[in-house]
Design a protein around this motif. Structure first.
Motif, PDB file in Angstrom:
ATOM      1  N   PRO A 121       0.825  -1.204   0.000  1.00  0.00           N
ATOM      2  CA  PRO A 121       0.000   0.000   0.000  1.00  0.00           C
ATOM      3  C   PRO A 121       0.863   1.261   0.000  1.00  0.00           C
ATOM      4  N   PRO A 122       0.397   2.330  -0.637  1.00  0.00           N
ATOM      5  CA  PRO A 122       1.137   3.595  -0.602  1.00  0.00           C
ATOM      6  C   PRO A 122       1.322   4.090   0.837  1.00  0.00           C
ATOM      7  N   GLY A 141      10.179   4.884  -6.066  1.00  0.00           N
ATOM      8  CA  GLY A 141       9.545   5.431  -4.871  1.00  0.00           C
ATOM      9  C   GLY A 141       8.167   6.014  -5.090  1.00  0.00           C
ATOM     10  N   THR A 142       7.941   6.615  -6.247  1.00  0.00           N
ATOM     11  CA  THR A 142       6.626   7.220  -6.485  1.00  0.00           C
ATOM     12  C   THR A 142       5.533   6.155  -6.570  1.00  0.00           C
ATOM     13  N   ARG A 143       5.897   4.909  -6.819  1.00  0.00           N
ATOM     14  CA  ARG A 143       4.904   3.823  -6.800  1.00  0.00           C
ATOM     15  C   ARG A 143       4.357   3.594  -5.409  1.00  0.00           C
ATOM     16  N   PHE A 150       6.217  12.127   1.436  1.00  0.00           N
ATOM     17  CA  PHE A 150       7.547  12.623   1.082  1.00  0.00           C
ATOM     18  C   PHE A 150       8.564  11.500   1.171  1.00  0.00           C
ATOM     19  N   CYS A 151       9.683  11.705   0.489  1.00  0.00           N
ATOM     20  CA  CYS A 151      10.784  10.741   0.477  1.00  0.00           C
ATOM     21  C   CYS A 151      11.942  11.255   1.314  1.00  0.00           C
ATOM     22  N   LEU A 152      12.642  10.343   1.959  1.00  0.00           N
ATOM     23  CA  LEU A 152      13.873  10.646   2.681  1.00  0.00           C
ATOM     24  C   LEU A 152      14.955   9.720   2.146  1.00  0.00           C
TER      25      LEU A 152
END
Length: 202
Positions: A121-122, A141-143, A150-152
């Protein structure tokens, strides 16, 4: 040697149990380079712990890509109340992650699939460390990222070059947070990530 950040006694106990089992399993499968073992706490655990302080409290959902020996995802799980999913395609490493989580006393989900096909799940936060160039991280990562998430990403001295390359295909809001464990390192906090539209298809 880099000093370990202040953590609770409970977190430290979890991390000690995790480190102990990693050292045992590392004799059979390559989780950490033998040259890095003397610096396990300063080079790997403390480095990963930097992300824990950036995770919102309140059972945040988190996906860690390419978890390997547990950096940074399992360390984050030891230090926060985040609901962590670890994606690791290597079946032996995935088995280690399950056992290390059990021994450390933390609840995680381990997904033993390749990132291109992993079905999870997102999440609100996506993390990665020493995995791939930024452009590839964004593809994967956008999947797994919720629209408001947000991404780290822990990055080294090539972070600016990777940002420049990625900007050809991606729009994003970027915050650079200097690493506390690596003078050449930086944490990239990326949000509002959108693929650049192909003008030829407009």
């Amino acid at each position: 040697m880099t000093d370990m950040p202040d953590v609770s006694r409970e977190t430290h106990d979890r991390l000690e149990r995790y480190a102990d089992i990693l050292l045992r399993w590392n004799q059979r499968i390559n989780l950490v380079s033998p040259h890095d073992l003397p610096h396990l706490w300063s080079r790997h655990i403390a480095d990963s712990l930097q992300l824990a302080r950036l995770i919102p409290s309140g059972s945040t959902s988190l996906v860690d890509m390419g978890s390997g020996g547990g950096f940074p995802g399992l360390v984050i799980a030891c230090a926060t109340d985040a609901r962590v999913t670890l994606i690791e395609s290597d079946q032996r490493k995935a088995a280690f992650l399950r056992e290390a989580a059990r021994v450390a006393g933390v609840q995680v989900r381990v997904c033993a699939q390749r990132l291109e096909v992993a079905d999870v799940p997102p999440a609100q936060v996506v993390t990665a460390r020493a995995l791939a160039p930024l452009s590839r991280l964004l593809e994967w990562g956008t999947r797994f990222l919720q629209p408001d998430g947000f991404c780290l990403f822990l990055k080294g001295r090539n972070a600016e070059d990777e940002l420049t390359t990625a900007s050809a295909d991606w729009h994003m809001a970027t915050t650079r947070i200097p690493s506390r464990t690596n003078t050449d390192g930086v944490i990239l906090e990326l949000s509002d990530i959108r693929r650049v539209r192909d003008h030829n298809n407009e």
